[in-house]
Write a protein that holds these residues in place. Structure first.
Motif, PDB file in Angstrom:
ATOM      1  N   GLN A  84     -13.781   6.073  -2.988  1.00 48.12           N
ATOM      2  CA  GLN A  84     -14.054   5.356  -1.740  1.00 48.12           C
ATOM      3  C   GLN A  84     -13.449   3.950  -1.768  1.00 48.12           C
ATOM      4  O   GLN A  84     -12.796   3.536  -0.802  1.00 48.12           O
ATOM      5  N   ILE A  85     -13.632   3.237  -2.863  1.00 46.48           N
ATOM      6  CA  ILE A  85     -13.076   1.886  -2.984  1.00 46.48           C
ATOM      7  C   ILE A  85     -11.555   1.923  -2.869  1.00 46.48           C
ATOM      8  O   ILE A  85     -10.951   1.119  -2.143  1.00 46.48           O
ATOM      9  N   LEU A  86     -10.929   2.853  -3.571  1.00 45.31           N
ATOM     10  CA  LEU A  86      -9.466   2.939  -3.543  1.00 45.31           C
ATOM     11  C   LEU A  86      -8.954   3.307  -2.155  1.00 45.31           C
ATOM     12  O   LEU A  86      -7.952   2.751  -1.690  1.00 45.31           O
ATOM     13  N   GLU A  87      -9.636   4.217  -1.483  1.00 46.16           N
ATOM     14  CA  GLU A  87      -9.216   4.595  -0.139  1.00 46.16           C
ATOM     15  C   GLU A  87      -9.393   3.444   0.852  1.00 46.16           C
ATOM     16  O   GLU A  87      -8.567   3.258   1.748  1.00 46.16           O
ATOM     17  N   GLU A  88     -10.447   2.662   0.694  1.00 48.63           N
ATOM     18  CA  GLU A  88     -10.681   1.521   1.581  1.00 48.63           C
ATOM     19  C   GLU A  88      -9.579   0.469   1.452  1.00 48.63           C
ATOM     20  O   GLU A  88      -9.265  -0.225   2.414  1.00 48.63           O
ATOM     21  N   HIS A  89      -8.977   0.374   0.269  1.00 50.11           N
ATOM     22  CA  HIS A  89      -7.911  -0.598   0.058  1.00 50.11           C
ATOM     23  C   HIS A  89      -6.554  -0.098   0.545  1.00 50.11           C
ATOM     24  O   HIS A  89      -5.570  -0.837   0.534  1.00 50.11           O
ATOM     25  N   GLU A  90      -6.496   1.157   0.943  1.00 53.99           N
ATOM     26  CA  GLU A  90      -5.283   1.764   1.502  1.00 53.99           C
ATOM     27  C   GLU A  90      -4.054   1.542   0.621  1.00 53.99           C
ATOM     28  O   GLU A  90      -2.981   1.178   1.093  1.00 53.99           O
ATOM     29  N   LEU A  91      -4.228   1.767  -0.666  1.00 49.72           N
ATOM     30  CA  LEU A  91      -3.128   1.634  -1.607  1.00 49.72           C
ATOM     31  C   LEU A  91      -2.342   2.938  -1.658  1.00 49.72           C
ATOM     32  O   LEU A  91      -2.888   4.017  -1.434  1.00 49.72           O
ATOM     33  N   ASP A  92      -1.061   2.822  -1.990  1.00 53.12           N
ATOM     34  CA  ASP A  92      -0.274   4.048  -2.096  1.00 53.12           C
ATOM     35  C   ASP A  92      -0.674   4.800  -3.366  1.00 53.12           C
ATOM     36  O   ASP A  92      -1.181   4.226  -4.332  1.00 53.12           O
ATOM     37  N   ASN A  93      -0.458   6.101  -3.335  1.00 52.01           N
ATOM     38  CA  ASN A  93      -0.899   6.975  -4.426  1.00 52.01           C
ATOM     39  C   ASN A  93      -0.302   6.586  -5.771  1.00 52.01           C
ATOM     40  O   ASN A  93      -0.987   6.641  -6.798  1.00 52.01           O
ATOM     41  N   GLU A  94       0.957   6.194  -5.792  1.00 50.82           N
ATOM     42  CA  GLU A  94       1.614   5.826  -7.054  1.00 50.82           C
ATOM     43  C   GLU A  94       0.930   4.618  -7.690  1.00 50.82           C
ATOM     44  O   GLU A  94       0.682   4.594  -8.895  1.00 50.82           O
ATOM     45  N   THR A  95       0.594   3.622  -6.887  1.00 46.07           N
ATOM     46  CA  THR A  95      -0.095   2.438  -7.388  1.00 46.07           C
ATOM     47  C   THR A  95      -1.457   2.804  -7.964  1.00 46.07           C
ATOM     48  O   THR A  95      -1.827   2.354  -9.052  1.00 46.07           O
TER      49      THR A  95
END
Length: 53
Positions: free
Chosen positions: A18-29
Motif C-alpha cells: 500500500q505504501i509503495l503504491e501510494e508513492h506511485e513509484l515505477d516497478n523497477e525502482t
C-alpha cells in the motif's frame, strides 16, 4: 480470512504494498529498493544466527 486474522508477515506485506503504491513509484525502482531491503535483513539475520551459535 480477514487481514486482521492474517499472520503478521502478511499484514506487513500488505502495508508495504500500500505504501509503495501510494508513492506511485515505477516497478523497477520498487524492486531495486526491495532487493536492498532484503539483503539488509538477510545480513542481519545471518549475523544474529552466527553470533548466537
Amino acid at each position: 480470512m480477514t487481514l486482521k486474522n492474517a499472520p503478521a508477515y502478511i499484514q506487513l506485506a500488505v502495508d508495504i504494498i500500500q505504501i509503495l503504491e501510494e508513492h506511485e513509484l515505477d516497478n523497477e525502482t520498487v524492486l531495486k529498493a526491495l532487493s536492498i531491503v532484503t539483503q539488509d535483513f538477510e545480513s542481519k539475520t545471518n549475523n544474529t544466527s552466527t553470533s548466537t551459535s
